[in-house]
Structure formats: C-alpha cells, structure tokens
Design an enzyme around this catalytic site. Structure first.
Site, PDB file in Angstrom:
ATOM      1  N   ASP A 191       8.607 -20.342  74.351  1.00 52.37           N
ATOM      2  CA  ASP A 191       8.405 -20.744  75.428  1.00 52.37           C
ATOM      3  C   ASP A 191       7.717 -21.501  74.332  1.00 52.37           C
ATOM      4  OD1 ASP A 191       6.162 -22.254  77.316  1.00 52.37           O
ATOM      5  OD2 ASP A 191       7.045 -19.496  78.502  1.00 52.37           O
ATOM      6  N   HIS A 238       9.746 -24.112  73.871  1.00 52.55           N
ATOM      7  CA  HIS A 238       9.971 -25.478  75.283  1.00 52.55           C
ATOM      8  C   HIS A 238       9.178 -27.267  74.319  1.00 52.55           C
ATOM      9  CE1 HIS A 238      10.008 -22.128  78.531  1.00 52.55           C
ATOM     10  NE2 HIS A 238      10.855 -22.368  77.243  1.00 52.55           N
TER      11      HIS A 238
END
Length: 398
Positions: A226, A249
């Site tokens: 993430d 991310h």
C-alpha cells in the site's frame, strides 16, 4: 536529552502572489544518552526462544524503566522474542527513556493471543510518553500473512500515540498485519534509518501513517502493498527526505475528507525521493463528502522509475462508489512540484483531477520531465485555478 528545532521557510515571489514552495519544519531530536539505568528483559524472565510469550518480561522491564527517576533503557538483546500485543503508557518519571531492540520481536500469528473484542488493538503501542527513543538495529516481524484477508484487521505493528519528543530509528519492520508504523496525535517526532517490507499484494500494509505535527522522516527504504507513506488529516509541519519507495502506492496525502470537519494537511515537504515500480508517485486524494484542506505542499527533487501515475491529484477517488461533483468539498491549494524526472508506465503522466466546486488553487510546476515510452505521454488538467508551469514535459495547460 538534546532537542534541535529548525524552521525553514522559503517563499518565491511571482508577481503579486507569494507562493510557499518550501514551507517546512525539520525536526532533529537527539535522544541518545551517555549512560542510563538498563533493564534487560532477560533479567525479567524472557526466554528468547521464539515460542514462549515474553510479553510479561517486556512489560515488567518497561514498568521499571518508566518508574526510574534517571534516564533508562529497556534492553532487548539479540534473539527471538515472541511478544503478544501490549500498550506501554506514560507519563514516565523521566523524559529520556530508550527501548533498544537488538533482537527480533515476533508478533503472534495465533488469533487466540489477540483480543477479538478490541478491533483497533495494536501490537506495540507507546502512548503519552515524553522523550521516547525506539532503536537498536533489530526487527519487528508482524507475521501478517495469515491476517491479510481478514475483516476488521487493524493490528498495526508499532504505534506512537500522543507522544512528544520521540525518535524511532535504525529498525526493520516486515510483514505487518496492517500498517507498519502509525504516528497519531504526537508532536516532535523523528523517524530515520528504517527498512520496511511487505509483499506487493499484501493489503493495507502501509509503511508509515501520520496524523501528527512537527514530524521529520529521513533515510527510509520502504516497499509494501500500500502507501509507502500516508499523510492524513491533522498533519502539519511534516518534512520528508531521502526516501526509497517501491513496491507500493507511493506517497499519498489522504484520503482527505473522511470526516465532516475542516481539519486537513498543512505545510508538508517531500524533498529527495525515489520511486520504482509503484502504482503512484506523489498523490493527493480526497474522498466524497466531508470537508478539509490540503495546503502548503511541496514535492521536489524526485526520481520516478517506471511509475504509474507519477503526479496525480484525485478528487474523484471513491472506492466502491460513483464520484459526485456535489460531494467534493476538500480545498487543495498552494502545491509545488519541482525537479521531478523519470519514466511512467501510464500514458497520463500528470493528472490533476480537481473538484468543480472547490477548484485547486495555486498549483505550480517547475522543471518536470516525465516520459512515457516513445510517445512522451500526456498531461491532464481539470478545474485548476492559478496554474504556474515552467519547463514541464509533457506540457500542461489548464
């Protein structure tokens, strides 16, 4: 304990508009001590065999250290220490307390050692402590693999809650059950020299989550499933430098607008970062509904290596729903992108998708050179007022 506080403010004059290109506070906290009373967990019964729960020994060492009137050290030597979830709470009787982790702390993988009735239970939480240092060159193993597909999994590995003058340095965190490190409601925090790792398909394993003030992050190597760094409502005066990110991310401001308040993100600088193979580079994202602001943000001296969405503002972010213009109520303003180069895996190299109701204001770009294959890619711009672009490729027109 020595504390060094440095305020750096640089303002660029552009006609009649004063734009804060770098408006940041660097926090340097030197919590090292020449000597201190040492509380070794082995002296409190820790087995260091990787199978016996050594939580009681760690808690006993913490309680003794926290009660000391002198600078103190909780020492965890080399070895494997299985440790169940615990909260270490202050205030302590001294403002110079070190938790020195030389060994490997292992979180329980067995659900029976976690209280299922407390959905927000963290693994290791330090709260209301002044002058805390967590260091030592050891590691935190969250053993999160069996948890990643579970509902109501909020077991962050390490959490600072309401701390002041804190340092986290020279540690490795792997395979957290959810976020690796959370810094919540704290003030004056230095985080440096960390390695954070989880597989690219591990959900919600953000590297560092922040909603605090006067925070300095530096020299970090993060690869997760993430956000490498997530910056949330309530964050102000954050300086980030020398970060390697990937997989993951990227670095995200948001999601903002989660709550019906005007709390937002203010005065953030990312200076010196490298992204490789990430799903995003530098991102600002807002949710539907709610209110808030994101202002005084600088991204500079950044290298993108095969990154999807290198530069993105997404006010249409709406997981599991359809974005509605009427629900976009977060104001984004005074954002600088400077000295950003590299390659993109998506044609939309720059994508500024701002709200019609609250257009982005004061967006500046300088010396941005991003490429997509042989075609050069494209820049998209929607609902931006007060755009300033100098030497930007692909060219950006709003």
């Amino acid at each position: 304990m020595k504390i060094f506080f440095f305020l750096l403010v640089v303002v660029i004059f552009n006609g009649s508009f004063m734009f804060p290109s770098v408006n940041s506070i660097r926090i340097d906290l030197d919590n090292k001590m020449d000597s201190g009373v040492m509380y070794n967990v082995l002296q409190y019964g820790a087995k260091a065999d990787g199978t016996t729960d050594d939580l009681k020994a760690l808690v006993a060492a913490w309680n003794a250290s926290c009660s000391s009137l002198e600078p103190s050290i909780v020492y965890i030597p080399k070895g494997k220490f299985l440790v169940g979830p615990a909260s270490f709470t202050g205030p302590c009787k001294n403002a110079n307390i070190m938790v020195q982790i030389a060994g490997n702390l292992i979180a329980p993988s067995n659900n029976n050692l976690w209280n299922a009735q407390i959905p927000n239970q963290y693994w290791l939480q330090f709260s209301k402590v002044d002058g805390l240092t967590v260091n030592g060159g050891g590691s935190l193993d969250g053993q999160g693999i069996s948890w990643w597909n579970m509902c109501k999994n909020n077991r962050q590995s390490l959490r600072l809650l309401g701390t002041t003058n804190s340092v986290v340095r020279d540690l490795t965190s792997i395979n957290s059950k959810r976020f690796h490190i959370s810094i919540d409601g704290s003030d004056k925090v230095l985080v440096e020299g960390l390695t954070i790792r989880a597989p690219t398909d591990s959900p919600n394993t953000d590297g560092i989550h922040i909603d605090s003030s006067n925070v300095h992050l530096r020299n970090l190597n993060i690869g997760t499933g993430d956000d490498c760094i997530g910056i949330l409502e309530g964050t102000s005066n954050l300086y980030i430098e020398q970060v390697t990110c990937g997989p993951g991310h990227g670095i995200s401001v948001g999601s903002l607008g989660r709550y019906s308040s005007l709390n937002g993100v203010n005065n953030v600088t990312v200076n010196g970062a490298s992204f490789t193979g990430t799903d995003n580079g530098v991102r600002i994202k807002t949710l539907q509904g709610g209110k808030g602001t994101a202002k005084g943000i600088t991204f500079e001296n950044i290298q993108m290596n095969n990154v999807a969405n290198p530069i993105i503002i997404d006010q249409y972010y709406c997981p599991g729903c359809t974005a509605q213009e009427s629900n976009m109520n977060v104001q984004i303003s005074n954002v600088m992108y400077k000295n950003i180069t590299g390659t993109s895996t998506t044609k939309e190299v720059i994508n500024l998708a701002c709200s019609k109701n609250f257009p982005c204001q004061g967006i500046k770009m300088e010396n941005v050179n991003l490429n997509y294959g042989n075609n050069g890619g494209q820049s998209l711009c929607k609902n931006v007022k007060g755009l300033g672009a100098n030497s930007v490729k692909p060219s950006l027109v709003c």
